[in-house]
Design an enzyme around this catalytic site. Structure first.
Site, short mmCIF file in Angstrom:
data_model
loop_
_atom_site.label_atom_id
_atom_site.label_comp_id
_atom_site.label_asym_id
_atom_site.label_seq_id
_atom_site.Cartn_x
_atom_site.Cartn_y
_atom_site.Cartn_z
N LYS A 98 39.90 50.25 39.56
CA LYS A 98 40.51 49.76 40.78
C LYS A 98 40.11 50.66 41.94
O LYS A 98 40.08 51.88 41.81
CB LYS A 98 42.04 49.74 40.60
CG LYS A 98 42.82 49.15 41.75
CD LYS A 98 44.31 49.12 41.41
CE LYS A 98 45.15 48.50 42.51
NZ LYS A 98 46.59 48.45 42.15
N SER B 147 51.91 45.33 40.67
CA SER B 147 50.46 45.23 40.79
C SER B 147 49.67 45.23 39.49
O SER B 147 48.48 44.91 39.50
CB SER B 147 49.95 46.37 41.69
OG SER B 147 50.44 46.23 42.99
N SER C 275 48.29 44.18 43.35
CA SER C 275 47.12 44.67 44.04
C SER C 275 45.95 44.97 43.10
O SER C 275 44.85 45.27 43.57
CB SER C 275 47.48 45.95 44.81
OG SER C 275 47.87 47.00 43.93
#
Length: 511
Positions: A122, A221, A197
């Site tokens: 990420k 997320s 996210s």
């Protein structure tokens, strides 16, 4: 998308295709007794192989790190332009690491559990020598000198970084878009959001770009994008994956972790990133290796609490229909299911205030220097945090403690609490955030995510598992919450649910 020159990337990907077409890999992964499958079919067979199986084949020298990488690079080249999940590709760096991994394996008997497996991180997690933007124009050219602890532990376990996955600006919000790379699309419907996210991470798994992906979770997320993309997401207990650099070292809102195409895959990867760190005061003093154990167990007589409406939280009828239909699934596992839920009222105070306080602490100075370089929703949250008084924070901490004690008492009677992961299916990718659900209008960009952040506020471990699809074909996630620090128990239940339903085996057509 790539930091490499296009001509060099094309040469590298051409080599990948040639490698896949050689036949040794194709024969091992296709399962066909005769005939030569296409290089594309061979690549897809590798890309959707379970993480556990891929690790086994590499360890047994039936699949090389270079072959595994070649398959995934080919898949990224073919599908990523449609979804925009991998935003920084380091193909040449990965090729060098894969070649070294194969060389090491030829001379070394003991290998890490992720040896030779491609991993995508990420873009909130710092990666040494690889661009990390946090989805912000302020950091569009930032190249860290050190690894985040998750990156460091995966490297140590033998994983090979192929690139970074897209995230909202500074990870704020469960919709993945930013001014650096644009939006990431849902592979089940390219007109929809993938959530966030850890949106780019979930899409990367769903599309076969990497068997291992990292993520993080504050308000959902690791779970929200998993639900929207038909993969498994898991928010571990605070301290299970420690953060030795956290500014608020005693905060229980944010944790790092990983996602997987199956519970077993996720648990296997978690075993390499979990474990204590003396620099993190909330670090759990248990070895990560325990998560590599078999997940099977009996659930006969286990008591499960089934959500009602979380005190008035609105749910889209399509989500509610899918999730409520699974009461019989848990009952078929031997569980005793009762409709019951705790009071989440204190979460409304605790999470909102503590989240804003954290945002102000992290980004307040940068906002003053660059007031035009923050999206409006995050800017408003930071400004809200800057206005907080000591009394405000004290009330939030008091509510936080109250919520924790109430929830733990509730789970003394029930071993699990089950509810939807999200309050609605994936929405239009051009919509920053939903402004209403079932006629209930929202004032804040996180109001539509309460089914996730109510659980975040408790600090308890929670998994999102594929639970089926809406009539339009959009994935729906079932969220399973367990007792304090009972992470393995949550994964066991998630695994049993997954085995009983099989929805996670469906792949998006574009992949």
């Amino acid at each position: 998308m790539s930091e490499n020159q296009p001509t060099r990337r094309d040469v590298l990907l051409g080599m990948a295709g040639a490698l896949l077409a050689e036949g040794s890999l194709a024969g091992q992964v296709s399962g066909q007794a005769s005939g030569q499958p296409s290089a594309l079919a061979s690549a897809q067979a590798v890309c959707f192989m379970s993480t556990v199986e891929m690790a086994r084949l590499i360890a047994a020298k039936k699949l090389s790190a270079r072959e595994a990488l070649a398959a995934h690079l080919k898949q990224i080249e073919r599908v990523n332009p449609k979804v925009n999940a991998i935003v920084t590709l380091v193909a040449e760096m990965a090729a060098e690491a894969a070649a070294k991994a194969d060389e090491v394996q030829a001379h070394q008997a003991t290998l890490g559990p992720l040896h030779g497996l491609p991993v995508a991180h990420k873009d909130l997690l710092e990666t040494r020598g690889i661009r990390t933007t946090f989805g912000s124009l302020l950091y569009k050219d930032y190249i860290p000198a050190e690894d985040d602890i998750v990156v460091e532990r995966m490297r140590r376990a033998g994983a090979i970084i192929v690139g970074k996955t897209n995230t909202p600006e500074f990870g704020a919000g469960s919709q993945t878009f930013n001014k650096v790379f644009g939006a990431t699309h849902n592979p089940y419907d390219l007109t929809k959001t993938c959530g966030g996210s850890s949106g780019g991470a979930a899409v990367s798994l769903a599309c076969g770009f990497a068997p291992v992906v990292s993520g993080s979770d504050t308000g959902g997320s690791l779970r929200n994008p998993a639900a929207f993309c038909n993969v498994v997401g898991f928010r571990p207990s605070i301290g299970r994956v420690p953060n030795p650099k956290a500014a608020f070292a005693w905060s229980t809102l944010t944790t790092e972790g990983c996602l997987g195409r199956s519970v077993a895959d996720l648990a296997y990867v978690l075993s390499t990133i979990a474990g204590p760190d003396s620099r993190a005061p909330l670090s759990i003093n248990e070895p990560g290796e325990r998560f590599a154990r078999p997940l099977g167990r009996s659930f006969k007589g286990v008591r499960v609490a089934w959500f009602k409406n979380l005190g008035g939280v609105p749910f889209d009828a399509r989500v509610r229909t899918v999730v409520d239909g699974h009461r019989k699934t848990f009952e078929s596992l031997g569980c005793v299911v009762e409709q019951a839920e705790p009071d989440f009222g204190p979460a409304e105070v605790a999470f909102r205030v503590l989240r804003a306080w954290g945002s102000a602490n992290t980004y307040g100075a940068r906002l003053k220097e660059h007031p035009d370089d923050f999206k409006d929703t995050l800017k408003g949250e930071i400004e809200e945090g800057l206005r907080l008084t000591g009394d405000d924070v004290a009330r939030a901490e008091t509510a936080h403690g109250q919520l924790w004690r109430q929830f733990q008492a509730f789970l003394e009677k029930y071993e699990y609490f089950v509810l939807p992961t999200t309050q609605l299916p994936a929405f239009d990718v051009s919509t920053p955030y939903p402004t209403e659900i079932a006629g209930v209008k929202f004032k804040n960009y996180i109001d539509w995510m309460k089914s996730c952040w109510y659980i975040s506020a408790t600090g308890n471990p929670a998994a999102s598992v594929p639970g089926g699809f809406t009539p339009e074909g959009l994935p729906v996630g079932v969220q399973i919450v367990g007792r304090d620090k009972a992470d393995f128990s949550v994964l066991q239940m998630a695994h049993a649910f997954e085995e009983a339903t099989g929805f996670g085996k469906k792949r998006p057509a574009i992949a």
